[in-house]
Design a protein around this motif. Sequence first.
Motif, PDB file in Angstrom:
ATOM      1  N   HIS A 135       0.865  -1.168   0.000  1.00 11.67           N
ATOM      2  CA  HIS A 135       0.000   0.000   0.000  1.00 11.67           C
ATOM      3  C   HIS A 135       0.907   1.226   0.000  1.00 11.67           C
ATOM      4  N   VAL A 136       0.826   2.024  -1.048  1.00  9.21           N
ATOM      5  CA  VAL A 136       1.755   3.140  -1.205  1.00  9.21           C
ATOM      6  C   VAL A 136       1.004   4.438  -1.460  1.00  9.21           C
ATOM      7  N   LEU A 137       1.597   5.529  -0.980  1.00 15.43           N
ATOM      8  CA  LEU A 137       0.988   6.847  -1.151  1.00 15.43           C
ATOM      9  C   LEU A 137       2.100   7.835  -1.466  1.00 15.43           C
ATOM     10  N   GLY A 138       1.997   8.453  -2.629  1.00 15.14           N
ATOM     11  CA  GLY A 138       3.006   9.411  -3.056  1.00 15.14           C
ATOM     12  C   GLY A 138       2.751  10.791  -2.493  1.00 15.14           C
ATOM     13  N   ILE A 139       3.779  11.387  -1.924  1.00 16.28           N
ATOM     14  CA  ILE A 139       3.707  12.751  -1.391  1.00 16.28           C
ATOM     15  C   ILE A 139       4.357  13.685  -2.415  1.00 16.28           C
ATOM     16  N   SER A 140       3.624  14.684  -2.855  1.00 16.77           N
ATOM     17  CA  SER A 140       4.178  15.635  -3.824  1.00 16.77           C
ATOM     18  C   SER A 140       4.801  16.847  -3.153  1.00 16.77           C
ATOM     19  N   GLY A 141       4.449  17.064  -1.891  1.00 13.72           N
ATOM     20  CA  GLY A 141       4.825  18.304  -1.221  1.00 13.72           C
ATOM     21  C   GLY A 141       3.696  19.308  -1.241  1.00 13.72           C
ATOM     22  N   GLY A 142       2.570  18.928  -1.856  1.00 11.45           N
ATOM     23  CA  GLY A 142       1.387  19.783  -1.910  1.00 11.45           C
ATOM     24  C   GLY A 142       0.378  19.429  -0.838  1.00 11.45           C
ATOM     25  N   LYS A 143      -0.695  20.208  -0.766  1.00 14.39           N
ATOM     26  CA  LYS A 143      -1.649  20.047   0.321  1.00 14.39           C
ATOM     27  C   LYS A 143      -2.514  18.802   0.186  1.00 14.39           C
ATOM     28  N   ASP A 144      -2.915  18.422  -1.026  1.00  7.28           N
ATOM     29  CA  ASP A 144      -3.840  17.305  -1.182  1.00  7.28           C
ATOM     30  C   ASP A 144      -3.206  15.976  -0.794  1.00  7.28           C
ATOM     31  N   SER A 145      -2.010  15.692  -1.315  1.00  6.28           N
ATOM     32  CA  SER A 145      -1.365  14.425  -0.986  1.00  6.28           C
ATOM     33  C   SER A 145      -0.971  14.383   0.487  1.00  6.28           C
TER      34      SER A 145
END
Length: 279
Positions: free
Chosen positions: A14-24
């Motif tokens: 189970h993976v979740l990418g963080i972009s550095g933005g508010k939504d992720s």
Amino acid sequence: MTAPRQRKPDQTRHVLGISGGKDSSALAIYMRTKVPQMEYFFCDTGAELPETYDYLNRLEAALGKPIMRLNATRDFDHWLQVYQGTLPSASMRWCTKNLKIKPLEEWLGNSPAISYVAIRADENRIGYVSTKPNIKAVFPFREDGIDRDGVNRILEESGIGLPAYYEWRTRSGCYFCFFQRKHEWIGLADRHPELFERAVEYEDKVKYQDTAMRGRQYTWSQGESLRELLDRREEIGERHAAALARAARKPRPNLPLIEVLADALDEDSDEAGCAVCHL
């Protein structure tokens, strides 16, 4: 922080990418107790804003788990050499392909994986969805009806808040992102003059190579070089101020600054950002 759990080779990741933005970032907070085995990752281009790195550290502390940094040995400069000095652009997004998509798919390999994508319920877009058969995308915010206001509440209640760059920029991504609006380039010059100058150096180098070889001129900002853009500082500032005033007059009182900025689609650019970076 707790150490990552050992997993079996055939176990679904189970993976979740963080972009550095508010939504992720909000999605990471939202899912931290729902999916305890979640693996968080950030595709580091080597060209992120200082505010992005600061925010990642704060988010990592809130999650109580490490955020895996990908691209440790192959950053933007590496791929710029591979592409013989050709700057990425909206029509040739080699940065997205090589610094975002490939590292993720290489990191996952052939393991079955569920990728959690931070598309909100009030958005009409898809974001990046891998074509690899072992990676399945899910959209928790869309499924649970969480919109922009809901994202802001998650960040406020968690104590994380918004990244500092939202004071002048409407999206995450590289400091030289070609999707930046004109006034955001001015903001970069004001807040991070050393990064602005570095972007100018890239542009100058490419201009020299392309003029000598093909007579072409590539620029980060559509239609003009960064030096020319900076010469128009006053004009760009006036147009942006007018756009902010129009956005502020919309019947939505007490909007936070980021929402006013996002609504202020001036004539310079209203194009959506990269599907991977802009989460």
